[in-house]
Design a protein around this motif. Structure first.
Motif, PDB file in Angstrom:
ATOM      1  N   GLY A   1       3.472  -3.398   5.982  1.00 24.92           N
ATOM      2  CA  GLY A   1       3.904  -2.534   4.917  1.00 24.92           C
ATOM      3  C   GLY A   1       5.392  -2.050   5.573  1.00 24.92           C
ATOM      4  O   GLY A   1       5.668  -1.959   6.729  1.00 24.92           O
TER       5      GLY A   1
ATOM      6  N   SER B   1      -0.690  -0.046  11.868  1.00 22.82           N
ATOM      7  CA  SER B   1      -0.132   1.029  11.353  1.00 22.82           C
ATOM      8  C   SER B   1       1.161   1.679  11.820  1.00 22.82           C
ATOM      9  O   SER B   1       1.121   3.067  11.816  1.00 22.82           O
ATOM     10  CB  SER B   1      -1.382   2.127  11.096  1.00 22.82           C
ATOM     11  OG  SER B   1      -2.710   1.696  10.798  1.00 22.82           O
TER      12      SER B   1
ATOM     13  N   SER C   1       7.662   1.787   4.528  1.00 24.48           N
ATOM     14  CA  SER C   1       7.900   3.099   3.788  1.00 24.48           C
ATOM     15  C   SER C   1       9.550   3.326   3.279  1.00 24.48           C
ATOM     16  O   SER C   1       9.878   4.441   2.917  1.00 24.48           O
ATOM     17  CB  SER C   1       7.307   4.313   4.233  1.00 24.48           C
ATOM     18  OG  SER C   1       7.704   4.442   5.543  1.00 24.48           O
TER      19      SER C   1
ATOM     20  N   VAL D   1       5.807   8.643  -0.390  1.00 24.84           N
ATOM     21  CA  VAL D   1       7.010   7.900  -0.467  1.00 24.84           C
ATOM     22  C   VAL D   1       7.294   7.888  -1.677  1.00 24.84           C
ATOM     23  O   VAL D   1       6.766   7.305  -2.969  1.00 24.84           O
ATOM     24  CB  VAL D   1       6.173   6.278  -0.153  1.00 24.84           C
ATOM     25  CG1 VAL D   1       7.378   5.227  -0.252  1.00 24.84           C
ATOM     26  CG2 VAL D   1       5.708   6.299   1.202  1.00 24.84           C
TER      27      VAL D   1
ATOM     28  N   TRP E   1       0.319   7.154   2.581  1.00 29.21           N
ATOM     29  CA  TRP E   1       1.140   6.977   3.875  1.00 29.21           C
ATOM     30  C   TRP E   1       2.217   8.374   3.806  1.00 29.21           C
ATOM     31  O   TRP E   1       3.178   8.162   3.828  1.00 29.21           O
ATOM     32  CB  TRP E   1       1.812   5.803   3.669  1.00 29.21           C
ATOM     33  CG  TRP E   1       0.850   4.389   3.894  1.00 29.21           C
ATOM     34  CD1 TRP E   1       0.249   4.012   3.130  1.00 29.21           C
ATOM     35  CD2 TRP E   1       0.861   3.904   5.123  1.00 29.21           C
ATOM     36  NE1 TRP E   1      -0.349   2.909   3.640  1.00 29.21           N
ATOM     37  CE2 TRP E   1       0.061   2.815   5.000  1.00 29.21           C
ATOM     38  CE3 TRP E   1       1.489   4.198   6.561  1.00 29.21           C
ATOM     39  CZ2 TRP E   1      -0.512   2.126   6.063  1.00 29.21           C
ATOM     40  CZ3 TRP E   1       1.030   3.320   7.632  1.00 29.21           C
ATOM     41  CH2 TRP E   1      -0.028   2.188   7.471  1.00 29.21           C
TER      42      TRP E   1
ATOM     43  N   TYR F   1      -4.148   1.248  -5.138  1.00 32.19           N
ATOM     44  CA  TYR F   1      -3.252   1.810  -4.309  1.00 32.19           C
ATOM     45  C   TYR F   1      -2.492   2.707  -5.146  1.00 32.19           C
ATOM     46  O   TYR F   1      -1.618   2.236  -6.101  1.00 32.19           O
ATOM     47  CB  TYR F   1      -2.221   0.711  -3.861  1.00 32.19           C
ATOM     48  CG  TYR F   1      -2.556  -0.274  -2.608  1.00 32.19           C
ATOM     49  CD1 TYR F   1      -3.774   0.164  -2.097  1.00 32.19           C
ATOM     50  CD2 TYR F   1      -2.073  -1.391  -2.427  1.00 32.19           C
ATOM     51  CE1 TYR F   1      -4.352  -0.567  -0.965  1.00 32.19           C
ATOM     52  CE2 TYR F   1      -2.619  -2.268  -1.209  1.00 32.19           C
ATOM     53  CZ  TYR F   1      -3.954  -1.602  -0.573  1.00 32.19           C
ATOM     54  OH  TYR F   1      -4.329  -2.762   0.280  1.00 32.19           O
TER      55      TYR F   1
ATOM     56  N   TRP G   1       0.826  -1.255  -0.016  1.00 35.51           N
ATOM     57  CA  TRP G   1      -0.192   0.093  -0.023  1.00 35.51           C
ATOM     58  C   TRP G   1       0.845   1.436  -0.192  1.00 35.51           C
ATOM     59  O   TRP G   1       0.705   2.247  -0.924  1.00 35.51           O
ATOM     60  CB  TRP G   1      -0.770   0.001   1.313  1.00 35.51           C
ATOM     61  CG  TRP G   1      -1.688   1.066   1.291  1.00 35.51           C
ATOM     62  CD1 TRP G   1      -2.302   2.092   0.426  1.00 35.51           C
ATOM     63  CD2 TRP G   1      -2.839   1.250   2.409  1.00 35.51           C
ATOM     64  NE1 TRP G   1      -3.181   2.853   0.609  1.00 35.51           N
ATOM     65  CE2 TRP G   1      -3.641   2.309   2.186  1.00 35.51           C
ATOM     66  CE3 TRP G   1      -3.006   0.707   3.608  1.00 35.51           C
ATOM     67  CZ2 TRP G   1      -4.600   2.900   2.900  1.00 35.51           C
ATOM     68  CZ3 TRP G   1      -3.737   1.179   4.630  1.00 35.51           C
ATOM     69  CH2 TRP G   1      -4.749   2.321   4.219  1.00 35.51           C
ATOM     70  N   GLN G   2       2.103   1.302   1.010  1.00 37.47           N
ATOM     71  CA  GLN G   2       2.841   2.438   0.699  1.00 37.47           C
ATOM     72  C   GLN G   2       3.340   2.627  -0.380  1.00 37.47           C
ATOM     73  O   GLN G   2       3.413   4.021  -0.587  1.00 37.47           O
ATOM     74  CB  GLN G   2       3.891   2.143   1.766  1.00 37.47           C
ATOM     75  CG  GLN G   2       3.458   1.724   3.397  1.00 37.47           C
ATOM     76  CD  GLN G   2       2.823   0.972   3.743  1.00 37.47           C
ATOM     77  OE1 GLN G   2       2.331   0.087   3.074  1.00 37.47           O
ATOM     78  NE2 GLN G   2       2.170   1.002   5.066  1.00 37.47           N
TER      79      GLN G   2
ATOM     80  N   ASP H   1      -1.720  11.300   4.680  1.00 35.17           N
ATOM     81  CA  ASP H   1      -1.512  10.151   5.409  1.00 35.17           C
ATOM     82  C   ASP H   1      -2.953   9.641   5.884  1.00 35.17           C
ATOM     83  O   ASP H   1      -3.335  10.498   6.871  1.00 35.17           O
ATOM     84  CB  ASP H   1      -0.432  10.313   6.257  1.00 35.17           C
ATOM     85  CG  ASP H   1       0.312   8.802   6.927  1.00 35.17           C
ATOM     86  OD1 ASP H   1      -0.677   8.139   7.405  1.00 35.17           O
ATOM     87  OD2 ASP H   1       1.295   8.775   7.159  1.00 35.17           O
TER      88      ASP H   1
END
Ligand SMILES: NC(=O)c1ccc[n+]([C@@H]2O[C@H](COP(=O)([O-])OP(=O)(O)OC[C@H]3O[C@@H](n4cnc5c(N)ncnc54)[C@H](OP(=O)(O)O)[C@@H]3O)[C@@H](O)[C@H]2O)c1
Length: 339
Positions: free
Chosen positions: A291, A212, A293, A30, A27, A56, A21-22, A229
């Motif tokens: 996840g 998260s 980043s 990224v 988020w 995403y 997802w990141q 985010d």
């Protein structure tokens, strides 16, 4: 890295999968360098399982994975040696309206994912948290079965919000996987969902395993999150299900729970590692998909996929007791009835 092969998927998955997802959106920013660093670190660490979705970053995450897959396949290995990529469909039209789930839409979404990922046959397509009514009807599942027969997808699963949705899905003969929030703040799936899936050979994919980021212990009451985010814009379920952000735990309560868990660990293992190892120690869990980043986060999470030593198993035994006590005292009342 350990690997597990759930019966209905019939492909080995690394027990730590890479949540992607990141590398799409939501988020904060990224960068594409950071996204490539996440994927490179994951591959280098033995991760062979990647979880993404068509929404995403409106396809950015799938496209990055498609490019990764092309790079890895450039020297002509068998498709089964390439990483297993689980994507999701069903949020490209109004995801809260059952009328969005037409055969035409489902087929168009799957076609788009095949293009983004550069795959003739998608390894796994998961319904992406559809409205509850969908689970009670056959029509969407019939389309998924047809897509499997046509070899556009190898298998299908569901990503659910609630245990009730998971139990309804488990009645379906061709369901291969359930993705559900399972972590030290979300224990309910351990009651009925995980044992039933285990008995039927259905994969359990534990998402949001670090709540998260709360379960890394890195946040404090003054932690700030960027406007783009979800930890800023979805704390109370403003954009999608509240349970997806911090596992639905109120931030301050989460910090108190984290302090208790840290105290129980007493420095014997970092909280993030303990949380991931604790999930993987639950009978019936196939994989956890943290996840990341940054490449560093992906590398560090992947390390939790090794078989635990005797000493680590002892630490996890103490941690398990603390997890259950903390859940009962701080979280059960708000979490258990809802998800
Ligand atoms: N509805 C659905 O189907 C659905 C919903 C949610 C998630 N998912 C899937 O599940 C995956 C995992 O869930 P998630 O990403 O929401 O939550 P998560 O894995 O619980 O948390 C990820 C966040 O935790 C922090 N983090 C991770 N590893 C870390 C480390 N080693 N050290 C320090 N911080 C670390 C990072 O925060 P910072 O970025 O702040 O550093 C990272 O962005 C997603 O990527 C996605 O593939 C699916």
């Amino acid at each position: 890295m350990q690997y597990r092969t759930p019966t209905r998927l019939a492909r080995p998955l690394s027990v730590i999968g890479q949540g992607c997802w990141q590398i799409g959106a939501d988020w904060g920013d990224v960068s594409s360098d950071a996204a490539h660093a996440v994927l490179d670190a994951a591959v280098d660490a033995g991760i062979t399982f990647f979880d993404t979705a068509d929404v995403y970053g409106d396809g950015r995450s799938e496209q990055l994975l498609g490019a990764m897959r092309a790079r890895l396949g450039a020297d002509g290995g068998a498709a089964s040696d390439l990483p297993f990529i689980a994507t999701k469909a069903s949020r490209r039209a109004d995801p809260f309206a059952p009328e969005s789930f037409t055969e035409e839409n489902l087929r168009a979404w799957v076609e788009r994912s095949r293009r983004n990922l550069g795959m003739d046959t998608l390894d796994l397509v998961q319904l992406h948290c559809p409205p509850p009514a969908i689970y009670r009807e056959d029509r969407v599942f019939d389309v998924l079965d047809a897509l499997a027969e046509e070899k556009k997808i190898a298998a299908w699963g569901v990503s659910v919000e609630t245990c009730e949705e998971a139990m309804l899905s488990l009645e379906r003969e061709h369901l291969a996987s359930i993705q559900i929030i399972l972590n030290p703040f979300r224990l309910k799936p351990l009651g009925e969902v995980v044992p039933t899936a285990d008995a039927k050979g259905v994969a359990i994919i534990a998402r949001v395993p670090l709540a998260s980021g709360l379960l890394t212990g890195k946040f404090s009451p003054s932690s700030q999150f960027a406007a783009n985010d979800h930890r800023s814009f979805n704390r109370h379920g403003e954009a999608f299900d509240q349970g997806e952000t911090f596992s639905g735990v109120d931030f301050e309560t989460g910090l108190t729970a984290v302090a208790r868990l840290e105290q129980a660990l007493d420095g014997a293992m970092p909280l993030a590692e303990a949380s991931l190892r604790w999930i993987l120690a639950q009978q019936g869990v196939t994989a956890a998909i943290p996840g990341a980043s940054s490449g560093e986060q992906a590398r560090s999470n992947a390390a939790a996929g090794s078989a635990p030593t005797t000493e680590q198993a002892e630490v996890l035994g103490r941690f398990d007791a603390a997890v259950r006590e903390t859940y009962d005292e701080l979280l059960r009342e708000s979490i258990h009835p809802r998800w």
